[in-house]
Motif scaffolding. Sequence first.
Motif, PDB file in Angstrom:
ATOM      1  N   GLU B 174      42.215   6.265  50.932  1.00 42.59           N
ATOM      2  CA  GLU B 174      42.186   7.198  49.876  1.00 42.59           C
ATOM      3  C   GLU B 174      41.096   8.268  50.207  1.00 42.59           C
ATOM      4  O   GLU B 174      41.138   9.428  49.806  1.00 42.59           O
ATOM      5  CB  GLU B 174      42.100   6.707  48.530  1.00 42.59           C
ATOM      6  N   PHE B 175      39.779   7.845  50.194  1.00 39.43           N
ATOM      7  CA  PHE B 175      38.760   8.622  50.247  1.00 39.43           C
ATOM      8  C   PHE B 175      38.714   9.570  51.404  1.00 39.43           C
ATOM      9  O   PHE B 175      38.538  10.803  51.170  1.00 39.43           O
ATOM     10  CB  PHE B 175      37.430   7.805  50.463  1.00 39.43           C
ATOM     11  N   LEU B 176      39.233   9.087  52.441  1.00 39.35           N
ATOM     12  CA  LEU B 176      39.428   9.963  53.713  1.00 39.35           C
ATOM     13  C   LEU B 176      40.475  11.158  53.441  1.00 39.35           C
ATOM     14  O   LEU B 176      40.546  12.102  53.974  1.00 39.35           O
ATOM     15  CB  LEU B 176      39.736   9.254  54.879  1.00 39.35           C
ATOM     16  N   GLU B 177      41.610  10.736  52.588  1.00 41.44           N
ATOM     17  CA  GLU B 177      42.371  11.843  52.278  1.00 41.44           C
ATOM     18  C   GLU B 177      41.852  13.020  51.430  1.00 41.44           C
ATOM     19  O   GLU B 177      42.104  14.027  51.767  1.00 41.44           O
ATOM     20  CB  GLU B 177      43.627  11.055  51.408  1.00 41.44           C
ATOM     21  N   MET B 178      40.974  12.283  50.615  1.00 42.30           N
ATOM     22  CA  MET B 178      40.244  13.474  49.930  1.00 42.30           C
ATOM     23  C   MET B 178      39.455  14.544  50.827  1.00 42.30           C
ATOM     24  O   MET B 178      39.208  15.616  50.376  1.00 42.30           O
ATOM     25  CB  MET B 178      39.319  12.852  48.660  1.00 42.30           C
ATOM     26  N   ILE B 179      38.815  14.085  51.600  1.00 38.47           N
ATOM     27  CA  ILE B 179      37.999  14.668  52.735  1.00 38.47           C
ATOM     28  C   ILE B 179      38.921  15.670  53.421  1.00 38.47           C
ATOM     29  O   ILE B 179      38.609  16.910  53.366  1.00 38.47           O
ATOM     30  CB  ILE B 179      37.366  13.814  53.737  1.00 38.47           C
ATOM     31  N   ARG B 180      40.113  15.136  53.843  1.00 37.07           N
ATOM     32  CA  ARG B 180      41.005  15.961  54.243  1.00 37.07           C
ATOM     33  C   ARG B 180      41.465  17.258  53.444  1.00 37.07           C
ATOM     34  O   ARG B 180      41.472  18.495  54.036  1.00 37.07           O
ATOM     35  CB  ARG B 180      42.309  15.336  54.613  1.00 37.07           C
ATOM     36  N   ASP B 181      41.439  16.834  52.076  1.00 39.06           N
ATOM     37  CA  ASP B 181      41.859  18.093  51.146  1.00 39.06           C
ATOM     38  C   ASP B 181      40.746  18.996  51.093  1.00 39.06           C
ATOM     39  O   ASP B 181      40.903  20.302  50.938  1.00 39.06           O
ATOM     40  CB  ASP B 181      42.072  17.408  49.703  1.00 39.06           C
ATOM     41  N   LEU B 182      39.686  18.502  51.160  1.00 42.06           N
ATOM     42  CA  LEU B 182      38.283  19.305  51.100  1.00 42.06           C
ATOM     43  C   LEU B 182      38.408  20.401  52.306  1.00 42.06           C
ATOM     44  O   LEU B 182      38.194  21.519  52.045  1.00 42.06           O
ATOM     45  CB  LEU B 182      36.995  18.700  51.018  1.00 42.06           C
ATOM     46  N   HIS B 197      36.394   3.771  64.036  1.00 42.34           N
ATOM     47  CA  HIS B 197      37.726   3.923  63.874  1.00 42.34           C
ATOM     48  C   HIS B 197      38.186   4.609  62.530  1.00 42.34           C
ATOM     49  O   HIS B 197      39.424   5.240  62.407  1.00 42.34           O
ATOM     50  CB  HIS B 197      38.313   2.643  64.218  1.00 42.34           C
ATOM     51  N   GLN B 198      37.221   4.556  61.600  1.00 40.22           N
ATOM     52  CA  GLN B 198      37.796   4.865  60.078  1.00 40.22           C
ATOM     53  C   GLN B 198      37.857   6.434  60.105  1.00 40.22           C
ATOM     54  O   GLN B 198      38.583   7.249  59.653  1.00 40.22           O
ATOM     55  CB  GLN B 198      36.995   4.271  59.309  1.00 40.22           C
ATOM     56  N   VAL B 199      36.862   7.042  60.667  1.00 40.14           N
ATOM     57  CA  VAL B 199      36.441   8.273  60.219  1.00 40.14           C
ATOM     58  C   VAL B 199      36.910   8.944  61.606  1.00 40.14           C
ATOM     59  O   VAL B 199      37.219  10.548  61.167  1.00 40.14           O
ATOM     60  CB  VAL B 199      34.870   8.739  60.305  1.00 40.14           C
ATOM     61  N   GLN B 200      37.397   8.606  62.648  1.00 43.60           N
ATOM     62  CA  GLN B 200      38.026   9.430  63.659  1.00 43.60           C
ATOM     63  C   GLN B 200      39.210  10.435  63.441  1.00 43.60           C
ATOM     64  O   GLN B 200      39.420  11.535  63.780  1.00 43.60           O
ATOM     65  CB  GLN B 200      38.200   8.684  65.067  1.00 43.60           C
ATOM     66  N   ALA B 201      40.064   9.762  62.522  1.00 40.67           N
ATOM     67  CA  ALA B 201      41.098  10.571  62.040  1.00 40.67           C
ATOM     68  C   ALA B 201      40.970  11.800  61.308  1.00 40.67           C
ATOM     69  O   ALA B 201      41.813  12.663  61.476  1.00 40.67           O
ATOM     70  CB  ALA B 201      41.841   9.435  61.215  1.00 40.67           C
ATOM     71  N   VAL B 202      39.593  12.019  60.486  1.00 40.58           N
ATOM     72  CA  VAL B 202      39.654  13.025  59.712  1.00 40.58           C
ATOM     73  C   VAL B 202      38.676  14.142  60.783  1.00 40.58           C
ATOM     74  O   VAL B 202      38.407  15.184  60.037  1.00 40.58           O
ATOM     75  CB  VAL B 202      39.118  12.904  58.289  1.00 40.58           C
ATOM     76  N   CYS B 203      37.947  13.753  61.497  1.00 37.99           N
ATOM     77  CA  CYS B 203      37.375  14.424  62.224  1.00 37.99           C
ATOM     78  C   CYS B 203      37.577  15.683  63.359  1.00 37.99           C
ATOM     79  O   CYS B 203      38.416  14.974  64.219  1.00 37.99           O
ATOM     80  CB  CYS B 203      35.883  13.640  62.959  1.00 37.99           C
TER      81      CYS B 203
END
Lengths: 316, 312
Positions: B174-182, B197-203
């Motif tokens: 959920e938190f990473l989704e919010m980062i995507r929105d930002l 592995h958690q953050v690679q999807a948003v970077c």
Amino acid sequence: MREGSPWTGLGAVVLKELADHLTSVRMRILEILMLLAALGAVYTATQEIRKTIGEDPFVFLKLFTTAQEPLPAFAAFLGFLIPLTAIALGFDAVNGEYNRRTMSLVLSQPIYRDALLLGKFLAGIGTIAITLTALWVLLTGLGLWFLGVAPSTEEVGRALLFLFATLAYAGVWLALAILFSAHFRQPATSALAALSVWLLFTVFWTIVTDLFAKGLYRADPNNPLAQLAQARIGLFVSRLSPNTLYAELLVAFLNPQVRSLGPILVTQLEGAVMGTPLPLFQSFLIAWPQIVALVGTVIALFIGAYVIFQRQEVRA
Amino acid sequence: MSALIETTDLTKRYGAVTAVQDLDLQLKAGEVFGLLGPNGSGKTTTILMLLGLTEPTSGTARVMGLDPARKPLEVKRRVGYLPDSVGFYDELSGRENLAYVARLNGLRAREASPAIEQVLNRMGLGNDVGDRAVGAYSRGMRQRLGLAAILLKQVQIAILDEPTLGLDPEAAHEFLEMIRDLRAEGMVVMISSHLLHQVQAVCDRVGLFLKGKMVLEGTVEGLSESVLGGAFRIHVESRGQNVDAILRDVPSVAKVSAMGLNKYRLEAREDCRAAVSKRVIAAGAELLSLTLERPSLDEVYSRYFQEVRHDA
């Protein structure tokens, strides 16, 4: 080097800390203690004063200083409660922020550390000032009620100076508590350290004074000059304690008859009319060195806390 | 477009220990940059230098053209920071905590209160949740409150230190989704984490840190290409004779390794699943499963350090 005012955000910190203090359970307990002390002291003082009313032109000031066994006078109560209150307000000022992990949150906002530390100090002093002023007004009101005598302008002036002296005294302990809170990581340690210093000055300092004056300096009992020197050494050592300074301030402000805070020679009393009160400003002059010493101690301790805090890493 | 965050030879030493060494970093508008690496590799120190909370030993940092060592207030006004396991005043409510942050940023109560409502609602902390004491908040809620504090400042740059640490998988997602929105709103986000592995999807881009140095930098795909060689990994489950020979014959397959009974892993230079399936079937073997493995940063990382150790 760095740019921007060190006062940025000071108001926000002061307001927040003040609100925290005034709503804290810690402060509630101390307020109740002080209130009880004030009521008890004033009641017994008025009982005592009634017996001698009309004999003293400064009957109102007696409210603060008259004691009746087993209760001490209000001023003595304050000398005891003020350090406790100040330590209670300051002992976790800096390390508490680290332990709650709020330090990096606050310092990543556009403020300097200066504002955080000074804000905490001012909020502590403000809290004590609010409490003391309320007590002071209460006491004056009770005095009016019980004694039926209105205070003179000079008495009000002296009582206000007493209030200021108490605040300066509180400042010493608050600054000391904040210094320890910056140095020690655990709030329990810093509280204990501050209380130890307080105990040292309250309980053991007379022993230390005696040790220096009588133990290390043997005065010839037949030589008055040597005895004077011995008394001066004792006075010097005892004045290293903020408690002594505060007690001397109270004596000077609340007893207008007092004309010196140290040993006085017969020759200096030539032409003096014994027992006549001094004007307010003269009493103020007598107490001036003590005022400077107390305020100077506050500033020195605060600078110490500032230096320690500035050198600390933001990370816990 | 000039870089929003730029460092040149940035170095920080604590006595004999070098926390960050000769760091050259550039962040451009609209990207999410991952500052990745194990604990104690200099990520947080880098962030603190960018915010002016600690002074570099040598080298320079520029945030929106400002030197954080000289103008920390200006920098901190323009950058939102979510510290590693952020703390709030437990006895105050979420709303009161944000009000304090707003006041520290010089916002007046009248301007701040609608803004606070807005960010609380956006982070799912609106209404009565915002009135509860933060002491009763879960870890995920605290992180969201931290993000709300950043949004409140209306900044263009957000720096998040270990934002998903200690969150359960759903809350982390959920938190990473919010980062995507930002990011979609044009905010530059810098995430520091050791959970690769958690953050690679948003970077968009990542920098891998080791012992104070940024040893690898680039897009996730680019890094896996350069470190893992054949960037594509295909898992095949197939029953038949000489399956590994068949697989080895497929063009663009660089390596075949047996992973257990009837299971094989291919390393290929391209996505050759179609060719694999055709050949396996044509050879008369049964094809049970065929999957393409996404390259993971964990693997890039461990492979890279294997190589480093080999070279040493």
